[in-house]
Enzyme design. Structure first.
Site, short mmCIF file in Angstrom:
data_model
loop_
_atom_site.label_atom_id
_atom_site.label_comp_id
_atom_site.label_asym_id
_atom_site.label_seq_id
_atom_site.Cartn_x
_atom_site.Cartn_y
_atom_site.Cartn_z
N LYS A 13 27.89 45.55 48.41
CA LYS A 13 27.46 45.83 47.36
C LYS A 13 28.21 45.04 46.18
O LYS A 13 27.69 44.13 45.44
CB LYS A 13 27.49 47.41 46.79
CG LYS A 13 26.70 48.28 47.68
CD LYS A 13 26.80 49.85 47.05
CE LYS A 13 28.28 50.46 47.37
NZ LYS A 13 28.67 50.85 48.53
N ARG A 88 26.84 58.29 42.71
CA ARG A 88 26.96 58.50 44.12
C ARG A 88 26.49 59.96 44.50
O ARG A 88 26.76 60.41 45.50
CB ARG A 88 28.43 58.36 44.30
CG ARG A 88 28.80 57.10 45.29
CD ARG A 88 30.41 57.31 45.09
NE ARG A 88 31.20 56.27 46.19
CZ ARG A 88 31.39 55.11 45.96
NH1 ARG A 88 30.97 54.62 44.98
NH2 ARG A 88 32.16 54.86 46.92
N ARG A 127 38.67 43.48 56.05
CA ARG A 127 38.43 43.14 54.67
C ARG A 127 39.85 43.12 53.84
O ARG A 127 40.48 43.70 54.04
CB ARG A 127 37.63 44.04 54.26
CG ARG A 127 37.40 44.16 52.48
CD ARG A 127 36.12 44.71 51.79
NE ARG A 127 36.41 45.93 51.70
CZ ARG A 127 35.36 47.01 51.22
NH1 ARG A 127 34.29 46.49 50.84
NH2 ARG A 127 35.91 48.26 50.94
N ARG A 162 42.63 47.24 50.51
CA ARG A 162 42.54 48.40 50.03
C ARG A 162 43.34 49.46 50.83
O ARG A 162 43.16 49.76 51.98
CB ARG A 162 41.28 48.66 49.80
CG ARG A 162 40.42 48.25 48.31
CD ARG A 162 39.12 48.28 48.46
NE ARG A 162 38.82 49.70 48.57
CZ ARG A 162 37.41 50.02 48.36
NH1 ARG A 162 36.52 49.01 48.13
NH2 ARG A 162 37.00 51.20 48.96
N ARG A 173 34.85 58.59 53.96
CA ARG A 173 34.16 57.81 53.17
C ARG A 173 32.52 57.92 53.59
O ARG A 173 31.61 58.06 52.90
CB ARG A 173 34.37 56.49 52.65
CG ARG A 173 35.65 56.50 51.95
CD ARG A 173 36.45 55.16 52.01
NE ARG A 173 35.96 53.76 51.51
CZ ARG A 173 36.40 52.73 51.91
NH1 ARG A 173 37.19 52.45 52.82
NH2 ARG A 173 35.72 51.66 51.64
P1 ADP Z 1 33.41 51.85 48.82
O1 ADP Z 1 33.99 50.43 49.50
O2 ADP Z 1 33.64 53.04 49.58
O3 ADP Z 1 31.94 51.58 48.46
P2 ADP Z 1 34.33 51.90 45.95
O4 ADP Z 1 35.15 50.82 45.78
O5 ADP Z 1 32.98 51.99 45.31
O6 ADP Z 1 34.19 51.96 47.63
O7 ADP Z 1 34.98 53.43 45.69
C1 ADP Z 1 36.29 53.73 46.00
C2 ADP Z 1 36.75 55.17 45.95
O8 ADP Z 1 36.55 55.31 44.61
C3 ADP Z 1 35.71 56.13 46.35
O9 ADP Z 1 35.99 56.45 47.78
C4 ADP Z 1 35.86 57.29 45.63
O10 ADP Z 1 36.94 58.17 45.87
C5 ADP Z 1 36.09 56.72 44.36
N1 ADP Z 1 34.51 56.47 43.47
C6 ADP Z 1 34.01 55.34 43.18
N2 ADP Z 1 32.85 55.47 42.47
C7 ADP Z 1 32.55 56.99 42.66
C8 ADP Z 1 31.64 57.73 42.04
N3 ADP Z 1 30.55 57.22 41.59
N4 ADP Z 1 31.79 58.85 42.44
C9 ADP Z 1 32.90 59.45 42.85
N5 ADP Z 1 34.05 58.83 43.42
C10 ADP Z 1 33.76 57.42 43.23
#
Ligand code: ADP
Ligand code: ZN
Length: 215
Positions: A13, A88, A127, A162, A173
């Site tokens: 994404k 989400r 990554r 990360r 996740r």
């Molecule tokens: P991923 O690679 O898991 O898609 P993101 O960078 O989008 O990772 O998000 C990392 C973390 O930030 C998630 O695992 C969660 O803890 C938090 N997070 C991000 N966006 C949201 C959201 N829309 N609702 C709840 N938690 C979120």
């Protein structure tokens, strides 16, 4: 134009969002990036969410909806937004619909990026990111340049992994994705907003598939 990129962690994404920013002059809204920025700058919010994020659980709807509301109401949005990692949960999806309506905007397309679990685990554990510009590298497919100079920003940068890109958090996740986020597939399908692309294609082919799906 307002677009949501939907898909499990590691679906690509962020990579595709960055391309759309350049090609379509859209603003990228990544709740993950916003939350990581809050942690880096050591704000109260950052401290509050750190543990939850590292475990791979979801931050509360209240917090992320607040972040998005702030961005949407402070920014004139030029050509529109790409939502990456938001919504989400169904509550977040409803909140986004209401926010866009308040602003006289609408959602144009939801792109579901499909990738199987095995590929996700392989991608995520390989990554790393340029600490300077956020360009994403992968040990197998796009290794960090040996001279340490980022191919995107041209700076001699640090390349960081990360904290939640480890197998244990990744399990959580993925579970959070299937339990809390995947119901959005049905939600947007029912509204007629959903297009599905094969996220296992090359980055260029994924970008081309997205292009076809967009209005
Ligand atoms: P991923 O690679 O898991 O898609 P993101 O960078 O989008 O990772 O998000 C990392 C973390 O930030 C998630 O695992 C969660 O803890 C938090 N997070 C991000 N966006 C949201 C959201 N829309 N609702 C709840 N938690 C979120
Ligand atoms: Zn860089």
């Amino acid at each position: 134009m307002n677009i949501i990129l939907l898909g499990p962690p590691g679906a690509g994404k962020g990579t595709q969002a960055r391309r759309l920013v350049e090609e379509r002059n859209l603003a990228q809204l990544s709740t993950g990036d916003m939350l990581r920025a809050a942690r880096t700058s050591g704000t109260e919010l950052g401290k509050m969410v750190a543990g939850v994020m590292d475990r791979g659980e979801l931050v509360t709807d209240e917090i992320v909806i607040g972040l998005i509301r702030e961005q949407l109401t402070n920014d004139d949005g030029a050509n529109g937004y790409i939502f990456d990692g938001f919504p989400r949960t169904l509550a977040q999806a409803d909140a986004l619909g209401n926010l866009l309506a308040e602003l006289g905007e609408k959602l144009d397309r939801v792109i579901l990026m499909e990738v199987d679990d095995e590929a996700l685990v392989a991608r995520i554990t390989a990554r790393s990111t340029c600490a300077n510009c956020g360009e994403v590298y992968n040990d197998q497919t796009k290794p960090i340049p040996s001279d340490g100079v980022c191919s995107n920003c041209g700076e001699k940068a640090e390349f960081t992994r990360r904290a939640d890109d480890n197998e244990e958090s990744l399990k959580t996740r993925l579970l959070a994705y299937y339990k809390q986020t995947s119901p959005l597939v049905g939600y947007y399908y029912a509204k007629g907003d959903l297009s599905t692309v094969d996220g296992l294609q090359s980055m260029d082919d994924v970008a081309a598939s997205i292009k076809v799906a967009l209005p």
